[in-house]
Design a protein around this motif. Structure first.
Motif, PDB file in Angstrom:
ATOM      1  N   VAL A 106      54.241  39.484  43.064  1.00  0.00           N
ATOM      2  CA  VAL A 106      54.382  40.517  42.034  1.00  0.00           C
ATOM      3  C   VAL A 106      53.109  40.604  41.201  1.00  0.00           C
ATOM      4  O   VAL A 106      52.622  41.699  40.899  1.00  0.00           O
ATOM      5  N   LEU A 107      52.549  39.452  40.840  1.00  0.00           N
ATOM      6  CA  LEU A 107      51.306  39.440  40.069  1.00  0.00           C
ATOM      7  C   LEU A 107      50.178  40.104  40.851  1.00  0.00           C
ATOM      8  O   LEU A 107      49.427  40.929  40.306  1.00  0.00           O
ATOM      9  N   GLU A 108      50.049  39.778  42.127  1.00  0.00           N
ATOM     10  CA  GLU A 108      49.020  40.402  42.972  1.00  0.00           C
ATOM     11  C   GLU A 108      49.222  41.909  43.046  1.00  0.00           C
ATOM     12  O   GLU A 108      48.262  42.675  42.938  1.00  0.00           O
ATOM     13  N   ALA A 109      50.471  42.330  43.229  1.00  0.00           N
ATOM     14  CA  ALA A 109      50.767  43.761  43.341  1.00  0.00           C
ATOM     15  C   ALA A 109      50.453  44.495  42.042  1.00  0.00           C
ATOM     16  O   ALA A 109      49.883  45.588  42.061  1.00  0.00           O
ATOM     17  N   VAL A 110      50.810  43.897  40.916  1.00  0.00           N
ATOM     18  CA  VAL A 110      50.554  44.540  39.621  1.00  0.00           C
ATOM     19  C   VAL A 110      49.055  44.681  39.378  1.00  0.00           C
ATOM     20  O   VAL A 110      48.574  45.749  38.977  1.00  0.00           O
ATOM     21  N   VAL A 111      48.305  43.616  39.633  1.00  0.00           N
ATOM     22  CA  VAL A 111      46.851  43.676  39.444  1.00  0.00           C
ATOM     23  C   VAL A 111      46.237  44.728  40.368  1.00  0.00           C
ATOM     24  O   VAL A 111      45.396  45.534  39.949  1.00  0.00           O
ATOM     25  N   MET A 112      46.682  44.745  41.618  1.00  0.00           N
ATOM     26  CA  MET A 112      46.160  45.715  42.576  1.00  0.00           C
ATOM     27  C   MET A 112      46.466  47.154  42.147  1.00  0.00           C
ATOM     28  O   MET A 112      45.597  48.028  42.208  1.00  0.00           O
ATOM     29  N   LEU A 113      47.683  47.393  41.711  1.00  0.00           N
ATOM     30  CA  LEU A 113      48.055  48.748  41.300  1.00  0.00           C
ATOM     31  C   LEU A 113      47.343  49.166  40.019  1.00  0.00           C
ATOM     32  O   LEU A 113      46.951  50.330  39.878  1.00  0.00           O
ATOM     33  N   ILE A 114      47.162  48.236  39.081  1.00  0.00           N
ATOM     34  CA  ILE A 114      46.415  48.562  37.859  1.00  0.00           C
ATOM     35  C   ILE A 114      44.983  48.949  38.204  1.00  0.00           C
ATOM     36  O   ILE A 114      44.450  49.940  37.687  1.00  0.00           O
ATOM     37  N   LEU A 115      44.348  48.179  39.085  1.00  0.00           N
ATOM     38  CA  LEU A 115      42.981  48.507  39.491  1.00  0.00           C
ATOM     39  C   LEU A 115      42.911  49.863  40.187  1.00  0.00           C
ATOM     40  O   LEU A 115      41.991  50.650  39.951  1.00  0.00           O
ATOM     41  N   ALA A 116      43.881  50.158  41.047  1.00  0.00           N
ATOM     42  CA  ALA A 116      43.893  51.438  41.747  1.00  0.00           C
ATOM     43  C   ALA A 116      44.124  52.584  40.768  1.00  0.00           C
ATOM     44  O   ALA A 116      43.468  53.631  40.853  1.00  0.00           O
ATOM     45  N   ILE A 117      45.049  52.391  39.828  1.00  0.00           N
ATOM     46  CA  ILE A 117      45.355  53.446  38.849  1.00  0.00           C
ATOM     47  C   ILE A 117      44.152  53.708  37.947  1.00  0.00           C
ATOM     48  O   ILE A 117      43.894  54.847  37.564  1.00  0.00           O
ATOM     49  N   MET A 118      43.391  52.676  37.621  1.00  0.00           N
ATOM     50  CA  MET A 118      42.189  52.867  36.805  1.00  0.00           C
ATOM     51  C   MET A 118      41.032  53.429  37.625  1.00  0.00           C
ATOM     52  O   MET A 118      40.216  54.193  37.105  1.00  0.00           O
ATOM     53  N   SER A 119      40.970  53.073  38.879  1.00  0.00           N
ATOM     54  CA  SER A 119      39.854  53.468  39.729  1.00  0.00           C
ATOM     55  C   SER A 119      39.886  54.954  40.095  1.00  0.00           C
ATOM     56  O   SER A 119      38.840  55.607  40.108  1.00  0.00           O
ATOM     57  N   VAL A 120      41.066  55.469  40.393  1.00  0.00           N
ATOM     58  CA  VAL A 120      41.159  56.870  40.830  1.00  0.00           C
ATOM     59  C   VAL A 120      40.689  57.840  39.740  1.00  0.00           C
ATOM     60  O   VAL A 120      39.825  58.687  39.999  1.00  0.00           O
ATOM     61  N   PRO A 121      41.205  57.763  38.494  1.00  0.00           N
ATOM     62  CA  PRO A 121      40.686  58.684  37.469  1.00  0.00           C
ATOM     63  C   PRO A 121      39.200  58.462  37.178  1.00  0.00           C
ATOM     64  O   PRO A 121      38.464  59.425  36.954  1.00  0.00           O
ATOM     65  N   GLY A 122      38.754  57.201  37.203  1.00  0.00           N
ATOM     66  CA  GLY A 122      37.337  56.935  36.975  1.00  0.00           C
ATOM     67  C   GLY A 122      36.455  57.569  38.036  1.00  0.00           C
ATOM     68  O   GLY A 122      35.422  58.167  37.731  1.00  0.00           O
ATOM     69  N   SER A 123      36.872  57.467  39.277  1.00  0.00           N
ATOM     70  CA  SER A 123      36.113  58.083  40.373  1.00  0.00           C
ATOM     71  C   SER A 123      36.154  59.602  40.288  1.00  0.00           C
ATOM     72  O   SER A 123      35.157  60.271  40.571  1.00  0.00           O
ATOM     73  N   LEU A 124      37.304  60.147  39.893  1.00  0.00           N
ATOM     74  CA  LEU A 124      37.403  61.603  39.729  1.00  0.00           C
ATOM     75  C   LEU A 124      36.492  62.106  38.619  1.00  0.00           C
ATOM     76  O   LEU A 124      35.857  63.157  38.759  1.00  0.00           O
ATOM     77  N   VAL A 125      36.404  61.370  37.515  1.00  0.00           N
ATOM     78  CA  VAL A 125      35.519  61.755  36.412  1.00  0.00           C
ATOM     79  C   VAL A 125      34.071  61.756  36.885  1.00  0.00           C
ATOM     80  O   VAL A 125      33.310  62.690  36.590  1.00  0.00           O
ATOM     81  N   ILE A 126      33.683  60.721  37.615  1.00  0.00           N
ATOM     82  CA  ILE A 126      32.311  60.661  38.154  1.00  0.00           C
ATOM     83  C   ILE A 126      32.049  61.847  39.071  1.00  0.00           C
ATOM     84  O   ILE A 126      31.022  62.518  38.959  1.00  0.00           O
TER      85      ILE A 126
END
Length: 162
Positions: free
Chosen positions: A40-60
């Motif tokens: 669960v910890l691995e999944a949460v960290v992975m999903l948080i990184l993905a959720i932060m990465s997608v908008p950041g990449s879209l902004v770039i």
């Protein structure tokens, strides 16, 4: 390598039976965990990184393509990197599900497609970073004149090839 029942749920997933089976290593830790919350910890960290990465990449991506002054060779390659990052992040929910449940329920075909998708995105990111490094080296160290710089056609070809 043949997969037997005692090897299941260790550090790899077996697909198929008998001598025709294939094994794929798991992503972060073994399925036979000492603490049940690891997945669960691995999944949460992975999903948080993905959720932060997608908008950041879209902004770039939007920022660089918004005006013509920001469309330099390096910035277009950074856009290619951002798109590869977004594509890679699309696999995060599937991997997170496996980390939590320890099983793959979507079938062998989807497993192979997901592994292929992730590896292609990884290779695109690596080659794009390589192209950015070469571009930076050529512009800084060699000092290419403006008449010999890459044109849009060359840049589109490089991104397509990657």
């Amino acid at each position: 390598m043949a997969c037997s029942g005692d090897q299941m749920d260790k550090s790899f997933i077996c697909i198929g039976n008998g001598s025709q089976s294939k094994s794929f290593f798991t992503f972060y830790s073994q399925f036979n965990r000492n603490w049940g919350g690891e997945g669960v910890l691995e999944a949460v960290v992975m999903l948080i990184l993905a959720i932060m990465s997608v908008p950041g990449s879209l902004v770039i991506y939007v920022f660089i393509l918004k005006s013509k002054t920001t469309r330099t060779v390096t910035n277009v390659l950074v856009c290619n990197l951002a798109l590869a990052d977004i594509a890679y992040c699309l696999s995060a929910p599937f991997v997170a599900y496996v980390r939590v449940h320890g099983t793959w329920t979507l079938g062998d075909g989807m497993c192979m497609v997901l592994m292929y998708w992730m590896h292609v995105c990884e290779v695109v990111m690596i080659w794009t970073l390589t192209a950015i490094s070469i571009d930076r080296y050529v512009n800084i160290r060699v000092g290419v004149s403006s008449s010999r710089k890459l044109r849009k056609v060359h840049l589109v070809g490089i991104c397509s090839l990657i």
